[in-house]
Design an enzyme around this catalytic site. Structure first.
Site, PDB file in Angstrom:
ATOM      1  N   GLY A 199       9.973 -10.309   1.827  1.00 54.27           N
ATOM      2  CA  GLY A 199      10.308 -10.362   3.216  1.00 54.27           C
ATOM      3  C   GLY A 199       9.838  -9.423   4.258  1.00 54.27           C
ATOM      4  CE1 TYR A 258      -6.551  -3.526 -12.488  1.00 60.85           C
ATOM      5  CE2 TYR A 258      -4.492  -2.561 -13.943  1.00 60.85           C
ATOM      6  CZ  TYR A 258      -5.294  -3.696 -13.249  1.00 60.85           C
ATOM      7  OH  TYR A 258      -4.721  -5.109 -13.615  1.00 60.85           O
ATOM      8  N   GLY A 303       3.668  -8.621  -1.557  1.00 62.14           N
ATOM      9  CA  GLY A 303       4.380  -8.121  -0.820  1.00 62.14           C
ATOM     10  C   GLY A 303       5.206  -9.215   0.165  1.00 62.14           C
TER      11      GLY A 303
END
Length: 318
Positions: A220, A54, A216
């Site tokens: 919603g 990362y 994600g």
């Protein structure tokens, strides 16, 4: 908040949500990363998961940025003792695979970047079938004996390979993988539940799953094709993969259960995972303190048996 849970049989105990450090040095700069870490620990959570790779995928980055920022935060904040620190080896092009030589070199690099003397949970980021499991586990064992690592874990292993590794640990008297890091969420279920879940429950392996919110989608955020524009990085991919009748059915169930608890869809999606007996701590990422606090509130949501059944029914595959 749900009580702390043990990572396998490691003796390490963690709160029921982990922070995913892939954002450090990517979508969160140094200032934002420090604020997020402070907020996470100050809220009573402790498991921070990163990796040497990362965030090598970011233009201008090389890898090691997340660990470096985390190390700076440890030095500045003095909160190293409040964190169960997890990092990984094997996926970075600079330190690929799980040979003993690579593990030995990679751990020294990680310790230096992290500005710490010990890694609490050192994970094989992916399987390396070209290296005998005995050699890899023996190398990890020497790090534990040297006091540089407390426990080891596996990420992205198949059930067959994880079972093989556990057998090698038993047969040769070597440390065993105490944790597994698989992809798992309310939409992506079968890959974990079919073969891995029975194994980890039988062997008492801790599970810290990634993509807990399906990039994600389970928040919603994406409800129509037009919503793909809400994220230039992954919106189109998320809409293509998840925006279908089953995905919409899951969102409806999340909305229904959320309304009962005065919660958000994301909180319910995480609470469903926290409530699953085989899951130790889903991994969540955030780029703002406000967003982080919203996600951490999932640990205070107590779903009923009926809530879980409703979510299970909505997410059944087929």
């Amino acid at each position: 908040m749900t009580a702390n849970r043990e990572l396998g049989r490691s003796g390490l105990h963690v709160a029921p949500l982990a922070f995913g450090g892939n954002v450090f040095g990517w979508s969160a700069d140094e200032k934002a990363s420090f604020a997020l870490l402070d907020a996470f620990v100050d809220a009573g959570f402790n498991l921070v998961d990163t990796a040497d790779v990362y965030s090598a995928w970011v233009p201008g980055n090389q890898g090691g940025e997340s660990e470096t920022l985390l190390g700076k935060w440890f030095a500045r904040s003095g909160k190293r003792d409040k964190v169960v620190l997890a990092t990984k080896v094997a996926k970075w092009a600079e330190r690929p695979g799980l040979t003993p030589d690579n593990i030995n070199a990679a751990v020294e690099d990680s310790l230096r970047r992290l500005q710490t003397e010990v890694i609490d949970l050192y994970q094989a980021h992916e399987d390396d079938e070209s290296t005998p499991l005995e050699a890899t586990l023996a190398a990890f064992g020497r790090l534990i004996e040297a006091g540089k690592v407390r426990a080891i874990g596996a990420s992205n292993y198949s059930a067959t390979r994880l079972a093989d590794a556990l057998k090698v640990s038993t047969d040769y008297g070597l440390p065993r993988y105490e944790t597994l890091q698989p992809e798992y969420n309310l939409y992506d279920r079968a890959g974990y539940e079919k073969e891995l879940e029975p194994l980890v429950q039988r062997e008492q392996i801790g599970v810290i799953n990634y993509y807990a919110l399906a990039s994600g989608f389970l928040s919603g955020k994406y409800r129509t094709p037009d919503d793909a524009g809400k994220s230039s990085a992954r919106g189109a991919t998320v809409v293509k993969r998840y925006l279908n009748p089953r995905g919409l059915r899951i969102l409806q169930a999340l909305d229904d259960v959320a309304s009962k608890h005065n919660a958000t869809a994301a909180q319910i999606a995480l609470a469903w995972q926290i409530a699953r007996p085989s899951i130790t701590a889903p991994i969540v990422s955030a780029t703002s303190v406000e967003q982080l606090h919203d996600l951490l509130a999932a640990a205070n949501v107590a779903l009923s048996v009926q809530d879980v059944a409703q979510l299970d029914a909505a997410s059944v595959e087929g």
